[in-house]
Design a protein around this motif. Structure first.
Motif, PDB file in Angstrom:
ATOM      1  N   GLU A 129       0.845  -1.185   0.000  1.00 53.61           N
ATOM      2  CA  GLU A 129       0.000   0.000   0.000  1.00 53.61           C
ATOM      3  C   GLU A 129       0.884   1.240   0.000  1.00 53.61           C
ATOM      4  N   CYS A 178      -0.281   4.107  -6.861  1.00 54.89           N
ATOM      5  CA  CYS A 178       0.730   3.295  -6.182  1.00 54.89           C
ATOM      6  C   CYS A 178       1.281   2.315  -7.213  1.00 54.89           C
ATOM      7  N   GLU A 194       1.502  -2.783  -6.221  1.00 52.84           N
ATOM      8  CA  GLU A 194       0.444  -3.118  -5.273  1.00 52.84           C
ATOM      9  C   GLU A 194       0.505  -4.570  -4.818  1.00 52.84           C
TER      10      GLU A 194
END
Length: 169
Positions: free
Chosen positions: A80, A121, A124
């Motif tokens: 995350e 992001c 992941e």
């Protein structure tokens, strides 16, 4: 872990048994290990290795333990970017008109404005990293190749140890 250890020890024994001097064995072992680290697929990804160096990638003794441990640690792992730390800001539009009718230019001062930027992001899943380095294989394959390497090198070491004599009488 023990497969990787025995594989390294067996390679060192190969140089110790086959070469006449300690200095020569240490030098060639260091050179070989350096080349193997370079072409094991981590420092230089497989896709970036020129075709004429690909055999160094496939016969590399360090590739299999590296891929085994990477698979063991990263497979099924989730990542995350809490608070967007490490995330990449992706611009949505160059400008927009807000509720009051004022035109807002989406520049770097507006990074926290969700009408201008969304954060992405990059990684992941651990499998994403494994896929980038082409490491998505069953763990048994890597363990099996390491075991075959150990048995083959041990056989060569036994032969060299019993048949090569560097001492002249």
């Amino acid at each position: 872990l023990s497969f990787a250890f025995f594989q390294s020890i067996t390679l060192a024994e190969l140089f110790a048994f086959s070469l006449p001097g300690v200095e020569m064995a240490q030098s060639l072992y260091t050179l070989t290990v350096s080349i193997m680290f370079l072409f094991c697929g981590f420092l230089v990804a497989r896709d970036s290795i020129p075709p004429y160096y690909l055999p160094l990638y496939y016969v590399n003794l360090f590739r299999y333990p590296l891929f085994f441990f990477s698979n063991n640690e990263l497979s099924g792992l989730s990542f995350e970017c809490p608070g967007n730390v490490g995330a990449i800001p992706v611009p949505l539009q160059p400008s927009y008109i807000d509720e009051s009718g004022q035109t807002i230019t989406c520049d770097e001062s507006q990074l926290s404005n969700l009408n201008c930027y969304r954060y992405y992001c990059q990684i992941e899943e651990g499998d994403d990293i494994l896929d980038i380095f082409d490491m998505l294989r069953p763990l048994g394959l890597y363990a099996g190749v390491m075991l075959i390497n150990i048995i083959a090198l041990r056989g060569i070491n036994i032969y060299i140890f019993t048949h090569v004599n560097h001492v002249s009488k």
